[in-house]
Design a protein around this motif. Sequence first.
Motif, PDB file in Angstrom:
ATOM      1  N   VAL A 197       0.825  -1.234   0.082  1.00 28.65           N
ATOM      2  CA  VAL A 197      -0.131  -0.085  -0.015  1.00 28.65           C
ATOM      3  C   VAL A 197       1.057   1.333  -0.108  1.00 28.65           C
ATOM      4  N   HIS A 198       1.917   1.294   0.818  1.00 25.96           N
ATOM      5  CA  HIS A 198       2.897   2.361   0.731  1.00 25.96           C
ATOM      6  C   HIS A 198       3.626   2.513  -0.402  1.00 25.96           C
ATOM      7  N   GLU A 199       4.014   1.488  -1.110  1.00 27.48           N
ATOM      8  CA  GLU A 199       4.590   1.440  -2.321  1.00 27.48           C
ATOM      9  C   GLU A 199       3.609   2.046  -3.595  1.00 27.48           C
ATOM     10  N   ARG A 227       4.200   5.805  -5.494  1.00 28.39           N
ATOM     11  CA  ARG A 227       4.109   5.752  -7.038  1.00 28.39           C
ATOM     12  C   ARG A 227       3.116   6.457  -7.462  1.00 28.39           C
ATOM     13  N   ILE A 228       1.681   6.504  -7.271  1.00 29.57           N
ATOM     14  CA  ILE A 228       0.773   6.762  -7.692  1.00 29.57           C
ATOM     15  C   ILE A 228       0.874   8.717  -7.478  1.00 29.57           C
ATOM     16  N   ARG A 229       1.399   8.855  -6.122  1.00 35.41           N
ATOM     17  CA  ARG A 229       1.570  10.483  -5.986  1.00 35.41           C
ATOM     18  C   ARG A 229       2.746  10.941  -6.793  1.00 35.41           C
ATOM     19  N   LYS A 230       3.687  10.276  -6.929  1.00 35.41           N
ATOM     20  CA  LYS A 230       4.769  10.716  -7.705  1.00 35.41           C
ATOM     21  C   LYS A 230       4.371  11.131  -9.224  1.00 35.41           C
ATOM     22  N   ILE A 231       3.476   9.946  -9.967  1.00 37.79           N
ATOM     23  CA  ILE A 231       3.211  10.310 -11.096  1.00 37.79           C
ATOM     24  C   ILE A 231       2.342  11.614 -11.097  1.00 37.79           C
ATOM     25  N   GLU A 257      -2.821  12.485  -1.159  1.00 37.96           N
ATOM     26  CA  GLU A 257      -2.441  11.390  -0.088  1.00 37.96           C
ATOM     27  C   GLU A 257      -3.652  11.030   0.308  1.00 37.96           C
ATOM     28  N   TYR A 258      -4.688  12.503   0.725  1.00 35.60           N
ATOM     29  CA  TYR A 258      -5.841  12.084   1.502  1.00 35.60           C
ATOM     30  C   TYR A 258      -6.833  11.455   0.685  1.00 35.60           C
TER      31      TYR A 258
END
Length: 193
Positions: free
Chosen positions: A113-115, A119-123, A144-145
């Motif tokens: 879940v963290h990874e 990855r989604i947040r970075k994109i 993130e929320y």
Amino acid sequence: MSQKEITKNNLIEAFWSIYKVKPLPKITVKEITDKAGYNRGTFYTYFSDINEIQALLKEQLIPTKDILLSPLMQLDKTSNNVFDTLDRTNEYIKEHSEKIAVLIGPEGDPAFVHEFKMRIRKIIMDYIHELKIKEPEKIEYLIEYQISALIGMFQLWLEKHGGIDEVELSEFAEDISCNGATRMLAEMLNNKE
């Protein structure tokens, strides 16, 4: 597909069929190769260890940049509802839900879940920086929320074995995102029989 690709995919599928019912530390290379119909040497031709198969599959489960950014681009251009473009996201969930369920389940990979969120947040944040938006750090917290909330809803949906269909779940997530969880909860608590 070449014979090498077929063999590698057979090993991966054998791994998944075992991983669905058995925690990673208890899976052996012999189990995978027996299930796939190969010898141990064949396994080591393609993978250094079982963790490498899991890492490869986790990588394949990250949604594509296009799936993640299409709703944001649509929102940016039209100021419409971001969820109007989530059909591809629902297709992604249908296609990968079993594997994601294993990874986020009680016997899965706690780091997934963290990874996944990172990855989604970075994109998304790379896209936000391209737009030169003011206060990108606040947007990152907002993202993130939202990601955490959607993952939590998906986990509950899996625990309840679907309970409601994914379209209804998507519409409910849209409603929460647009109208706010606190306001909706207050309305629901005051809606008595």
